[in-house]
Write a protein that holds these residues in place. Structure first.
Motif, PDB file in Angstrom:
ATOM      1  N   ARG A  64       0.825  -1.215   0.000  1.00 14.67           N
ATOM      2  CA  ARG A  64       0.000   0.000   0.000  1.00 14.67           C
ATOM      3  C   ARG A  64       0.855   1.261   0.000  1.00 14.67           C
ATOM      4  O   ARG A  64       0.553   2.227  -0.688  1.00 14.67           O
ATOM      5  N   ARG A  65       1.940   1.255   0.790  1.00 17.09           N
ATOM      6  CA  ARG A  65       2.829   2.423   0.829  1.00 17.09           C
ATOM      7  C   ARG A  65       3.479   2.661  -0.531  1.00 17.09           C
ATOM      8  O   ARG A  65       3.594   3.803  -0.977  1.00 17.09           O
ATOM      9  N   VAL A  66       3.895   1.590  -1.184  1.00 14.65           N
ATOM     10  CA  VAL A  66       4.528   1.731  -2.504  1.00 14.65           C
ATOM     11  C   VAL A  66       3.530   2.285  -3.512  1.00 14.65           C
ATOM     12  O   VAL A  66       3.833   3.216  -4.257  1.00 14.65           O
ATOM     13  N   PHE A  67       2.331   1.717  -3.548  1.00  9.78           N
ATOM     14  CA  PHE A  67       1.320   2.196  -4.490  1.00  9.78           C
ATOM     15  C   PHE A  67       0.935   3.644  -4.224  1.00  9.78           C
ATOM     16  O   PHE A  67       0.754   4.427  -5.144  1.00  9.78           O
ATOM     17  N   ARG A 122      12.971  -7.314  -3.353  1.00 10.99           N
ATOM     18  CA  ARG A 122      13.731  -7.132  -4.587  1.00 10.99           C
ATOM     19  C   ARG A 122      13.361  -5.762  -5.153  1.00 10.99           C
ATOM     20  O   ARG A 122      12.216  -5.544  -5.525  1.00 10.99           O
ATOM     21  N   HIS A 123      14.334  -4.857  -5.184  1.00 12.28           N
ATOM     22  CA  HIS A 123      14.097  -3.498  -5.674  1.00 12.28           C
ATOM     23  C   HIS A 123      14.696  -3.380  -7.071  1.00 12.28           C
ATOM     24  O   HIS A 123      15.908  -3.410  -7.231  1.00 12.28           O
ATOM     25  N   ARG A 124      13.826  -3.254  -8.056  1.00 16.83           N
ATOM     26  CA  ARG A 124      14.270  -3.167  -9.455  1.00 16.83           C
ATOM     27  C   ARG A 124      14.456  -1.708  -9.863  1.00 16.83           C
ATOM     28  O   ARG A 124      13.643  -0.860  -9.543  1.00 16.83           O
ATOM     29  N   PHE A 125      15.537  -1.467 -10.613  1.00 20.08           N
ATOM     30  CA  PHE A 125      15.828  -0.134 -11.128  1.00 20.08           C
ATOM     31  C   PHE A 125      15.565  -0.091 -12.631  1.00 20.08           C
ATOM     32  O   PHE A 125      15.532  -1.127 -13.300  1.00 20.08           O
ATOM     33  N   ARG A 126      15.426   1.095 -13.154  1.00 21.64           N
ATOM     34  CA  ARG A 126      15.113   1.256 -14.580  1.00 21.64           C
ATOM     35  C   ARG A 126      16.232   0.791 -15.497  1.00 21.64           C
ATOM     36  O   ARG A 126      15.995   0.469 -16.651  1.00 21.64           O
ATOM     37  N   ASP A 127      17.465   0.752 -14.990  1.00 19.71           N
ATOM     38  CA  ASP A 127      18.585   0.310 -15.829  1.00 19.71           C
ATOM     39  C   ASP A 127      18.716  -1.217 -15.874  1.00 19.71           C
ATOM     40  O   ASP A 127      19.641  -1.750 -16.473  1.00 19.71           O
ATOM     41  N   GLY A 128      17.788  -1.921 -15.229  1.00 18.64           N
ATOM     42  CA  GLY A 128      17.790  -3.378 -15.260  1.00 18.64           C
ATOM     43  C   GLY A 128      18.515  -4.027 -14.089  1.00 18.64           C
ATOM     44  O   GLY A 128      18.467  -5.244 -13.933  1.00 18.64           O
ATOM     45  N   ASP A 159       9.095  -1.772  -7.790  1.00 17.51           N
ATOM     46  CA  ASP A 159       9.548  -0.965  -8.919  1.00 17.51           C
ATOM     47  C   ASP A 159       9.185   0.475  -8.564  1.00 17.51           C
ATOM     48  O   ASP A 159       8.081   0.934  -8.839  1.00 17.51           O
ATOM     49  N   THR A 160      10.121   1.132  -7.912  1.00 17.86           N
ATOM     50  CA  THR A 160       9.896   2.475  -7.416  1.00 17.86           C
ATOM     51  C   THR A 160      11.217   3.231  -7.437  1.00 17.86           C
ATOM     52  O   THR A 160      12.274   2.620  -7.405  1.00 17.86           O
ATOM     53  N   GLU A 161      11.135   4.534  -7.507  1.00 16.37           N
ATOM     54  CA  GLU A 161      12.348   5.358  -7.571  1.00 16.37           C
ATOM     55  C   GLU A 161      13.231   5.173  -6.346  1.00 16.37           C
ATOM     56  O   GLU A 161      14.435   5.072  -6.454  1.00 16.37           O
ATOM     57  N   THR A 162      12.612   5.163  -5.175  1.00 17.53           N
ATOM     58  CA  THR A 162      13.378   5.075  -3.937  1.00 17.53           C
ATOM     59  C   THR A 162      12.640   4.210  -2.928  1.00 17.53           C
ATOM     60  O   THR A 162      11.416   4.117  -2.970  1.00 17.53           O
ATOM     61  N   ILE A 163      13.394   3.609  -2.043  1.00 15.17           N
ATOM     62  CA  ILE A 163      12.779   2.825  -0.966  1.00 15.17           C
ATOM     63  C   ILE A 163      12.709   3.637   0.324  1.00 15.17           C
ATOM     64  O   ILE A 163      12.189   3.154   1.330  1.00 15.17           O
ATOM     65  N   GLU A 164      13.207   4.850   0.271  1.00 19.84           N
ATOM     66  CA  GLU A 164      13.262   5.691   1.464  1.00 19.84           C
ATOM     67  C   GLU A 164      11.883   5.829   2.099  1.00 19.84           C
ATOM     68  O   GLU A 164      10.903   6.189   1.451  1.00 19.84           O
ATOM     69  N   GLY A 165      11.807   5.516   3.378  1.00 22.73           N
ATOM     70  CA  GLY A 165      10.555   5.629   4.118  1.00 22.73           C
ATOM     71  C   GLY A 165       9.623   4.437   3.979  1.00 22.73           C
ATOM     72  O   GLY A 165       8.582   4.397   4.625  1.00 22.73           O
ATOM     73  N   LEU A 166       9.997   3.455   3.170  1.00 24.55           N
ATOM     74  CA  LEU A 166       9.118   2.299   2.982  1.00 24.55           C
ATOM     75  C   LEU A 166       9.351   1.212   4.020  1.00 24.55           C
ATOM     76  O   LEU A 166       8.416   0.555   4.464  1.00 24.55           O
ATOM     77  N   PHE A 167      10.604   0.989   4.380  1.00 23.04           N
ATOM     78  CA  PHE A 167      10.954  -0.008   5.392  1.00 23.04           C
ATOM     79  C   PHE A 167      12.313   0.342   5.981  1.00 23.04           C
ATOM     80  O   PHE A 167      13.086   1.065   5.375  1.00 23.04           O
ATOM     81  N   GLY A 168      12.574  -0.175   7.169  1.00 23.91           N
ATOM     82  CA  GLY A 168      13.814   0.132   7.865  1.00 23.91           C
ATOM     83  C   GLY A 168      14.993  -0.666   7.347  1.00 23.91           C
ATOM     84  O   GLY A 168      14.892  -1.886   7.198  1.00 23.91           O
ATOM     85  N   ALA A 192       4.352  -2.599  -6.875  1.00 22.12           N
ATOM     86  CA  ALA A 192       4.830  -3.662  -5.995  1.00 22.12           C
ATOM     87  C   ALA A 192       4.025  -4.923  -6.260  1.00 22.12           C
ATOM     88  O   ALA A 192       2.849  -4.848  -6.626  1.00 22.12           O
ATOM     89  N   ALA A 193       4.677  -6.070  -6.099  1.00 25.40           N
ATOM     90  CA  ALA A 193       3.998  -7.347  -6.307  1.00 25.40           C
ATOM     91  C   ALA A 193       4.603  -8.397  -5.378  1.00 25.40           C
ATOM     92  O   ALA A 193       5.768  -8.309  -5.007  1.00 25.40           O
ATOM     93  N   VAL A 194       3.790  -9.366  -5.025  1.00 19.73           N
ATOM     94  CA  VAL A 194       4.262 -10.503  -4.252  1.00 19.73           C
ATOM     95  C   VAL A 194       4.685 -11.579  -5.249  1.00 19.73           C
ATOM     96  O   VAL A 194       3.856 -12.124  -5.965  1.00 19.73           O
ATOM     97  N   GLU A 195       5.988 -11.851  -5.318  1.00 24.51           N
ATOM     98  CA  GLU A 195       6.498 -12.905  -6.212  1.00 24.51           C
ATOM     99  C   GLU A 195       6.304 -14.278  -5.593  1.00 24.51           C
ATOM    100  O   GLU A 195       6.043 -15.242  -6.297  1.00 24.51           O
ATOM    101  N   GLN A 196       6.510 -14.358  -4.278  1.00 23.21           N
ATOM    102  CA  GLN A 196       6.289 -15.618  -3.570  1.00 23.21           C
ATOM    103  C   GLN A 196       5.669 -15.315  -2.227  1.00 23.21           C
ATOM    104  O   GLN A 196       6.165 -14.487  -1.480  1.00 23.21           O
ATOM    105  N   ARG A 197       4.580 -15.997  -1.960  1.00 25.91           N
ATOM    106  CA  ARG A 197       3.877 -15.821  -0.688  1.00 25.91           C
ATOM    107  C   ARG A 197       4.463 -16.804   0.319  1.00 25.91           C
ATOM    108  O   ARG A 197       4.593 -17.989   0.040  1.00 25.91           O
TER     109      ARG A 197
END
Length: 112
Positions: free
Chosen positions: A14-17, A39-45, A98-107, A23-28
């Motif tokens: 919810r925070r990412v959206f 897993r934090h994906r960047f635009r450069d692959g 898939d977000t620009e930054t993870i800042e503030g999303l988790f510790g 954001a997606a759950v790849e494995q539950r």
């Protein structure tokens, strides 16, 4: 007391959206206490991989903390590490961001 894994993942998504990312759950994993990998994906692959921080690096306030396990690597490197982790813990969660930054999303703790 620490927040259940399923509730933490739901809140993270919810925070990412709400920040305009994807954001997606790849494995539950296990709902109560499954280890969470992010897993934090960047635009450069390239990707970063975050896993649970060791107990000695986390504060005792009940919050989940993470440490960066891989930084700016190719996707197969992340897949290899996750496959190795699954051999030890088949109940783990794998979350993709898939977000620009993870800042503030988790510790994130510093292992330095």
């Amino acid at each position: 007391m620490r927040l259940r894994s399923d509730i933490f993942v739901s809140a993270l998504l919810r925070r990412v959206f709400s920040a305009g990312g994807f954001a997606a759950v790849e494995q539950r994993g296990a709902e109560q206490a499954g280890a969470i990998f992010i897993r934090h994906r960047f635009r450069d692959g390239t990707e970063d991989l975050y896993g649970p921080a060791p107990q000695m690096l986390a504060d005792d306030d009940g919050e989940r903390r993470f440490e960066r396990r891989l930084q700016r690597v190719e996707a197969p490197d992340v897949d290899t590490l996750i496959a190795r982790e699954r051999r030890f813990d088949s109940d783990l969660w794998l979350i993709e961001l898939d977000t620009e930054t993870i800042e503030g999303l988790f510790g994130v703790v510093n292992a330095d």
